[in-house]
Design a protein around this motif. Structure first.
Motif, mmCIF file in Angstrom:
data_model
loop_
_atom_site.group_PDB
_atom_site.id
_atom_site.type_symbol
_atom_site.label_atom_id
_atom_site.label_comp_id
_atom_site.label_asym_id
_atom_site.label_seq_id
_atom_site.Cartn_x
_atom_site.Cartn_y
_atom_site.Cartn_z
ATOM 1 N N VAL A 254 0.825 -1.207 0.000
ATOM 2 C CA VAL A 254 0.000 0.000 0.000
ATOM 3 C C VAL A 254 0.864 1.264 0.000
ATOM 4 O O VAL A 254 0.397 2.340 -0.390
ATOM 5 N N ILE B 42 -1.160 7.386 -5.899
ATOM 6 C CA ILE B 42 -2.344 8.242 -5.740
ATOM 7 C C ILE B 42 -1.935 9.715 -5.703
ATOM 8 O O ILE B 42 -2.551 10.564 -6.359
ATOM 9 N N GLU B 43 -0.873 9.998 -4.958
ATOM 10 C CA GLU B 43 -0.377 11.378 -4.883
ATOM 11 C C GLU B 43 -0.003 11.909 -6.265
ATOM 12 O O GLU B 43 -0.368 13.023 -6.645
ATOM 13 N N ASP C 154 -7.575 7.796 3.542
ATOM 14 C CA ASP C 154 -6.542 6.828 3.161
ATOM 15 C C ASP C 154 -7.134 5.626 2.429
ATOM 16 O O ASP C 154 -8.140 5.045 2.845
ATOM 17 N N VAL C 155 -6.474 5.210 1.358
ATOM 18 C CA VAL C 155 -6.966 4.129 0.499
ATOM 19 C C VAL C 155 -7.107 2.805 1.254
ATOM 20 O O VAL C 155 -7.914 1.952 0.877
ATOM 21 N N TRP C 156 -6.339 2.620 2.329
ATOM 22 C CA TRP C 156 -6.433 1.358 3.078
ATOM 23 C C TRP C 156 -7.822 1.162 3.690
ATOM 24 O O TRP C 156 -8.233 0.038 3.983
ATOM 25 N N ASN D 256 -0.296 -4.606 3.425
ATOM 26 C CA ASN D 256 0.102 -3.472 4.260
ATOM 27 C C ASN D 256 1.193 -3.975 5.186
ATOM 28 O O ASN D 256 0.914 -4.507 6.259
ATOM 29 N N ARG E 177 -0.049 4.459 -2.287
ATOM 30 C CA ARG E 177 -0.262 5.833 -1.802
ATOM 31 C C ARG E 177 0.557 6.827 -2.622
ATOM 32 O O ARG E 177 0.092 7.919 -2.953
ATOM 33 N N GLU E 178 1.779 6.406 -2.948
ATOM 34 C CA GLU E 178 2.638 7.264 -3.771
ATOM 35 C C GLU E 178 1.985 7.515 -5.137
ATOM 36 O O GLU E 178 1.948 8.646 -5.631
ATOM 37 N N GLY F 16 -8.239 5.051 -5.334
ATOM 38 C CA GLY F 16 -7.873 5.952 -4.242
ATOM 39 C C GLY F 16 -7.821 7.420 -4.620
ATOM 40 O O GLY F 16 -7.880 8.290 -3.749
#
Lengths: 388, 388
Positions: free
Chosen positions: B74, B81-82, B116-118, B154, B78-79, B110
């Protein structure tokens, strides 16, 4: 395996009471519906009322156009197109079997086309766009609930029966409740079963050797029909068997069984001409033609007919005499069609030999037909003659 | 057969050189692409260059994000998604195997979600929308090119491995060139084959008796993998066998084999915990778990295991001793996994018994797992122990 593209975007909504969702499903695509159907069957069995109630509950506006007949005619299609234009219809709901669905698809592609819709069937125009079509299926047979094809007859201009294909014609949803098929007459059920088998056979008989996976999927589909059809003829209200049969009809014709290979479709072309001239049920033309087609073409690839006999009909393989194995598979095909009450000769369907040359002529109007073996006019005449 | 919905909207573009079309395919959906991939493999074999050229030729703008690892984390999601937010990306291209595709799907869902995508993986939020994802598949295995699922790990917050499903996650297209799989190492090829088989088995083992058609389709798929996998291990450049194997991976997991029945998925849940804790290849966790799962659950429906033995493994049926037939089918499953070089015990994979309780605990965190037989924590512990 040859290169291919495959896509099955139709939303299949399968099972008991699913027709009650039709209003909410239509809401996703349109507001003003042409509600297209055939004769009085859906009124008698209550389906018509359930559809109307569901559309009313969802605030869907609709105009009705019933009266679609077997081998749907371009005349009614033109009428539907006019209505859609005048009433600014944005969605077509087809409730019925393949004829109703095909008629709906033809209307859908004709609405925004300025000239006559028959142009598409003559190959004189490409389909630019089509209205979304939703389906409530009542007859498992043509696979039109999943296919990209419509077959329409032009009876006024020479009994022509023609097909058009485009991914724009795939229904956006198909509602399939097996219970709606309980009341189908035995003959129509059997004709539907033969049609389903034919859609698999047209794909199974290919010259492509390296497509064992799809061959297995084809064999699985054929064996299911072969097992279920006699069950539903014996017990029309057998839900499990009706459900299996209904789903085979979709898988047989949504394209998944034809990937990576050249398909045949010779039998369909031959059969269409019988329907066009004599208005015979599509499935009956196939139960007559397929056994004769097999006998005429099997030497093109004997191995494939051996495989068919062994894997589909569980014929015990005669390794030293492959032709015997192949012939036994073909024999069982014909016997099976007869056992479910379908005609296996033109005479059994009350058709004489007088139209043979005309049918062969029309069948090959655009050139030889069939991907497994190219059939010229003379070949078609022989097959028709053998089918007398 | 139970009520169901089925839809396979992904455009599968299958065959030689199909990756050269990627630019024109992307044009249908977006203009600015996140080009997502794994390690250097696609750079070494030239795929990377062909993709870049095709996107350049089609005037597609792109930002790269490589570095996806097996059991995608994850953190990288997240990276991604940014990047998508900052660069206003409107399409994600995943070039690789299941890990890359799953990572791309997770990024896609996401981007428009504020938190948060999690959260999605913990079941704390519903997916409202997702960017379109296109795929160029290089490893036939997870079926993620066709499925509505993403599985992400994760590692920072307790080695959790979780799945999320939504029809919004189905790729809009999947380009599949079997030649791109020629260079796969034998172990990865075999692990992929086991994964494909597992996707069929998770659906085949159901308590629903009236779904013979889908059973046959499952058996056809399993037999194809069983036949093709040893062929490609022997001849890595056998196009026909590579193509068959690649297409089974898609059919195994696009949903068509699970219609009308409750699926199982217990083995996957058990396997995911092994991957999360020990970072073992997904397919290897399945070759270890599935034989033990079978031994533990088969008495729940002996008949189904007899059917499996006879129809998939061609075990000669011992009519008076059905259990012998069933056990023979299970034995052949395990032997087959071993024969293609996959581990069939934890110790063969270098894993001891110390994590068993932790894995069983996490596996049942949200309750019992498995549709064929509900497995509580104690059941999971026994299966893990038997797999030592």
């Amino acid at each position: 395996m040859q290169n291919f593209r495959f896509m099955s975007p139709t939303d299949f909504i399968f099972g008991k009471d699913t027709e009650l969702q039709v209003g909410t499903e239509i809401q996703k695509y349109g507001k003003k519906v042409l509600f297209h159907y055939g004769g009085g069957h859906i009124k008698k069995n209550g389906l018509y009322d359930r559809i109307i109630t569901s559309m009313d509950d969802s605030g869907i506006e609709y105009i009705e156009l019933g009266g679609v007949k077997a081998n749907p005619d371009v005349g009614l299609v033109r009428e539907g197109i006019e209505i859609c234009r005048e009433e600014q219809v944005d969605f077509i709901l087809a409730a019925g079997g393949g004829s109703v669905i095909d008629s709906a698809k033809a209307i859908a592609m004709g609405v925004s086309y300025e000239r006559d819709v028959w142009d598409f069937f003559e190959g004189e125009a490409e389909i630019p766009e089509a209205l979304p079509v939703g389906v409530i299926l009542t007859i498992p047979a043509t696979g039109s609930e999943a296919s990209n094809t419509t077959v329409v007859t032009n009876s006024a201009e020479g009994h022509l029966k023609r097909a058009v294909s485009s991914d724009l014609l795939k229904p956006v949803f198909s509602i399939m409740n097996p219970e709606l098929t309980y009341s189908l007459p035995a003959y129509q059920t059997a004709a539907g079963g033969v049609d389903i088998m034919s859609h698999v056979l047209e794909r199974y008989f290919t010259l492509e050797p390296d497509c064992g996976f799809t061959d297995r999927l084809c064999e699985a589909t054929l064996r299911t029909v072969i097992q279920c059809l006699p069950n539903v003829l014996k017990n029309p209200n057998d839900y499990a068997a009706r459900a299996e049969l209904m789903w085979t009809g979709t898988i047989a014709h949504n394209g998944i069984l034809g990937v990576g290979r050249i398909e045949d479709w010779g039998s369909h072309m031959l059969g269409h001409e019988i329907s066009a001239l004599y208005d015979l049920t599509h499935g009956a033309t196939l139960s007559i033609i397929i056994p004769q087609w097999m006998e005429y073409v099997y030497q093109t690839d004997l191995t494939r007919f051996v495989k068919y006999a062994v894997n589909v009909w569980q014929v015990e393989e005669d390794f030293y005499h492959p032709e015997r194995t192949a012939l036994e598979g073909m024999k069982r095909t014909k016997e099976y069609f007869r056992s479910v009450g379908m005609p296996v000769s033109l005479s059994e369907a009350g058709i004489g030999a007088e139209g043979i040359e005309e049918m062969a002529e029309k069948c090959t109007k655009y050139g030889a037909v069939g991907g497994f073996m190219k059939l010229e006019k003379e070949d078609c005449m022989t097959i028709y003659k053998n089918a007398r």
